[in-house]
Scaffold this motif. Sequence first.
Motif, PDB file in Angstrom:
ATOM      1  N   VAL A 104      16.380 -25.423  45.539  1.00  0.00           N
ATOM      2  CA  VAL A 104      16.290 -26.871  45.346  1.00  0.00           C
ATOM      3  C   VAL A 104      15.915 -27.542  46.658  1.00  0.00           C
ATOM      4  O   VAL A 104      16.610 -27.350  47.667  1.00  0.00           O
ATOM      5  N   PRO A 105      14.865 -28.355  46.700  1.00  0.00           N
ATOM      6  CA  PRO A 105      14.515 -29.052  47.929  1.00  0.00           C
ATOM      7  C   PRO A 105      15.167 -30.432  48.002  1.00  0.00           C
ATOM      8  O   PRO A 105      15.462 -31.040  46.973  1.00  0.00           O
ATOM      9  N   PRO A 106      15.388 -30.957  49.206  1.00  0.00           N
ATOM     10  CA  PRO A 106      15.754 -32.368  49.301  1.00  0.00           C
ATOM     11  C   PRO A 106      14.544 -33.213  48.894  1.00  0.00           C
ATOM     12  O   PRO A 106      13.397 -32.806  49.129  1.00  0.00           O
ATOM     13  N   LEU A 107      14.793 -34.354  48.302  1.00  0.00           N
ATOM     14  CA  LEU A 107      13.711 -35.209  47.810  1.00  0.00           C
ATOM     15  C   LEU A 107      13.815 -36.604  48.412  1.00  0.00           C
ATOM     16  O   LEU A 107      14.917 -37.151  48.532  1.00  0.00           O
ATOM     17  N   LYS A 108      12.681 -37.155  48.757  1.00  0.00           N
ATOM     18  CA  LYS A 108      12.602 -38.545  49.185  1.00  0.00           C
ATOM     19  C   LYS A 108      11.972 -39.340  48.050  1.00  0.00           C
ATOM     20  O   LYS A 108      10.848 -39.060  47.628  1.00  0.00           O
ATOM     21  N   ILE A 109      12.730 -40.310  47.529  1.00  0.00           N
ATOM     22  CA  ILE A 109      12.354 -41.041  46.319  1.00  0.00           C
ATOM     23  C   ILE A 109      12.308 -42.538  46.629  1.00  0.00           C
ATOM     24  O   ILE A 109      13.212 -43.073  47.266  1.00  0.00           O
ATOM     25  N   ARG A 110      11.298 -43.221  46.155  1.00  0.00           N
ATOM     26  CA  ARG A 110      11.247 -44.676  46.303  1.00  0.00           C
ATOM     27  C   ARG A 110      11.807 -45.335  45.043  1.00  0.00           C
ATOM     28  O   ARG A 110      11.801 -44.760  43.953  1.00  0.00           O
ATOM     29  N   ASP A 111      12.316 -46.538  45.210  1.00  0.00           N
ATOM     30  CA  ASP A 111      12.779 -47.381  44.095  1.00  0.00           C
ATOM     31  C   ASP A 111      13.863 -46.719  43.261  1.00  0.00           C
ATOM     32  O   ASP A 111      13.876 -46.833  42.024  1.00  0.00           O
ATOM     33  N   PHE A 112      14.777 -46.044  43.910  1.00  0.00           N
ATOM     34  CA  PHE A 112      15.946 -45.485  43.222  1.00  0.00           C
ATOM     35  C   PHE A 112      16.915 -46.632  42.954  1.00  0.00           C
ATOM     36  O   PHE A 112      17.193 -47.457  43.834  1.00  0.00           O
ATOM     37  N   THR A 113      17.460 -46.692  41.734  1.00  0.00           N
ATOM     38  CA  THR A 113      18.192 -47.879  41.296  1.00  0.00           C
ATOM     39  C   THR A 113      19.700 -47.746  41.480  1.00  0.00           C
ATOM     40  O   THR A 113      20.358 -46.939  40.829  1.00  0.00           O
TER      41      THR A 113
END
Length: 444
Positions: A427-436
């Motif tokens: 599992v990779p770390p993820l960078k996500i935009r607009d997480f609520t």
Amino acid sequence: MAMLSKDDAQTILKKVLSFSTADECDATLNGNTGGNVRSARNSISTAGANDNISLAVESRFGKRSGVATCNEFDEATLRRCVQRAEEIARLAPESPEYMPLLGPQTYLDGGRAFAAATAAITPDYRAAQIGASMALCDQKKLSSAAFLNDSVGFVAKRNSKGLEAYQQVSNVTFSVTVRTPDGTGSGYASGDYIDAAKMDAARFTKIAADKAASSVKARAIEPGKYTVILEPNALLSNVDTSLLGALMQSLDARNADEGRSFLSKKGGGNRKGEKLFDERVTIYSDPLNPDISDLTFSGDGRPQQRTTWIEKGVVKNLYSTRFWAQKAGIPDLPRPNGWVMEGGTQSTADLIKSTAKGILVTRLWYIRPVDPQTLLFTGLTRDGTFYIENGAIKFPVKNFRFNESPVIMLNNLEAIGKPVRLNGNLVPPLKIRDFTFTSLSDAV
């Protein structure tokens, strides 16, 4: 006795089948031996060991089936177990989804799923690992609760159609929560390996301890949509629902075909072949991957092969039962054990450096479904949530409640880090935009 050789296991299974008078008979031996140690407040609280082998016999008369189990293997007990399975089968209703037992199969060599070092674990090994974890927290004047568990086992199968399977597996896991003395700071870390020689409980404890010490005096910031960096433990859990776990569990062909899934298509059918995620998303399973090697056959005897489930954002395959595969005319693919989400080379620290403003999330928990049709979930952050500015962590923040779907999340990808093993997956770390984030939580 919990580890039987292939020859010894198959000798028992042959004897079981010799007692059968049913139209079809399937016998499976599961063996497991191992131990565990648990600590609380930097002291060992419990220690345990397990050693068990169980036999399950399924007997079939036409479309009727019955199952009986036992864990003693003298001739009288084996004969009685078969007789009981046959008695149950004769009383059972016919199955509308009956499928005949599989015949002989060819399986991949699953030797990498077992490590001798894990089989050789002693109580001294467990004490040394958990002792190093507790000592580190004592030095830092922090309080820890940890759990170390190791197991080695085997699965052996044989049926009246000629199927024969055998494989050994091993695993060691460690998880730790660290708190500050006043209880206002908390950190978490976990890891697992096939080979116990790779385990370093102190390394994971240092990660959790640093998070705990850094998360005191958390500030409240406004909920809303944020760029987030989700560490692997925020994406996958072995004790609770998780966002990536829920996504993989949704790749079920029948649920999609019958309208119970985000993969269901209006008017019938499913969305296999459609691009539903960012093109950087590729997820596959491979029982021979050296980092997550696992059983090369499924519970019903189907071979496990390398299978691509999502490729460059496109849903490529769905798993199913043998019955549904035949009815729907689709590839007969069993549910995978572990899986790999492809990533890049960046660490979590690298992702932080590339973030102008955002939030680092160590872990999510108390995750519950809101809408199965869209895979919308709600849950809480915990064990270290931090505000990022200009590529650096600035301060800890109070925990949030979130409302998010992994489908939306994987369409809002900004970056994918380097995968690490977690709960038998990569599992990779993820960078996500607009997480609520919808509200604040006072919990640590």
